[in-house]
Scaffold this active site. Sequence first.
Site, mmCIF file in Angstrom:
data_model
loop_
_atom_site.group_PDB
_atom_site.id
_atom_site.type_symbol
_atom_site.label_atom_id
_atom_site.label_comp_id
_atom_site.label_asym_id
_atom_site.label_seq_id
_atom_site.Cartn_x
_atom_site.Cartn_y
_atom_site.Cartn_z
ATOM 1 N N LEU A 137 44.255 37.553 37.226
ATOM 2 C CA LEU A 137 45.009 36.541 37.552
ATOM 3 C C LEU A 137 43.587 35.628 38.331
ATOM 4 O O LEU A 137 42.753 36.743 38.800
ATOM 5 C CB LEU A 137 45.872 36.376 38.429
ATOM 6 C CG LEU A 137 47.420 36.789 37.811
ATOM 7 C CD1 LEU A 137 47.843 36.797 39.684
ATOM 8 C CD2 LEU A 137 47.714 35.146 37.148
ATOM 9 N N ASP A 138 42.770 34.786 37.859
ATOM 10 C CA ASP A 138 41.512 33.523 38.618
ATOM 11 C C ASP A 138 42.225 33.562 40.265
ATOM 12 O O ASP A 138 43.047 33.995 40.622
ATOM 13 C CB ASP A 138 40.651 33.081 37.668
ATOM 14 C CG ASP A 138 41.827 32.101 37.854
ATOM 15 O OD1 ASP A 138 42.457 31.328 39.134
ATOM 16 O OD2 ASP A 138 42.478 30.896 37.080
ATOM 17 N N LYS A 139 40.818 34.036 40.359
ATOM 18 C CA LYS A 139 40.968 33.995 42.000
ATOM 19 C C LYS A 139 42.075 32.831 42.553
ATOM 20 O O LYS A 139 42.375 32.538 44.172
ATOM 21 C CB LYS A 139 39.665 33.527 42.545
ATOM 22 C CG LYS A 139 39.264 33.300 43.813
ATOM 23 C CD LYS A 139 37.800 32.304 44.310
ATOM 24 C CE LYS A 139 37.728 32.718 46.043
ATOM 25 N NZ LYS A 139 36.290 31.972 46.520
#
Length: 247
Positions: free
Chosen positions: A114-116
Amino acid sequence: MTAARRPAVSLARALSKLGVCSRADAEAWIRAGRVRVAGRVAREPSLRVDPDRDAIAVDGRPVRAAPRVYLALNKPRGVVVSREDARGAPTVFDLIADAPLAAGVPHLSAVGRLDKASEGLLLLTNDTRWAARLLDPASHVDKTYHVQVDAVPDDALLDALLAGVPTPEGEVLAARAARLLRSGGRTAWLELVLDEGRNRHIRRMLAARGVEVLRLVRVAIGALPLGDLPKGALRSLSTAERRALTV
């Protein structure tokens, strides 16, 4: 005459799969003479072995498969899914460092990313085979997201998300399912289901239609829901949950 059975994997990979260490560490240990196979020092990381049958030892201690651990984490926004971040952002491994369920678990890794700026359900395990099955594109495990956007989508946008949206990078990104959950004022929440996961898939798909993502929460992987797991908290998967994800 029947051909001899070919051992399954390289020695370095076997140590990684057994949850002893990373493959890079295994290669260093092997070259340093710390690893024995059937009582003999093995200095070649590519040596083929069967981790289920061959007697492998590190520093004179027999290697046994570490207990397999399967965890669900509610990843908060602002946390990166990596061992470390060049810009000093907190990582999921910083987050769970003191969690009893993760304490002492060797070679624990995230399953996918999951991206930041995204949040929600993230799986972690030290079972590399299970993770590989789950990540295999052929498995088409659905991932469900609730996405807040800076517009109120109409039917044309939802239809476009299903049909496929061309991006500036030359890709065509699509959702398997898309529906409006609720709207109010100038924003709305969508439910999007993907059966693949390209880099920043949802953000790039919506941006190509002029829509900005304000929040992105993964609420389910396959039939496994995020549920009421608090932000930053871990829980173990049941045997039934684990098996259901890779049937």
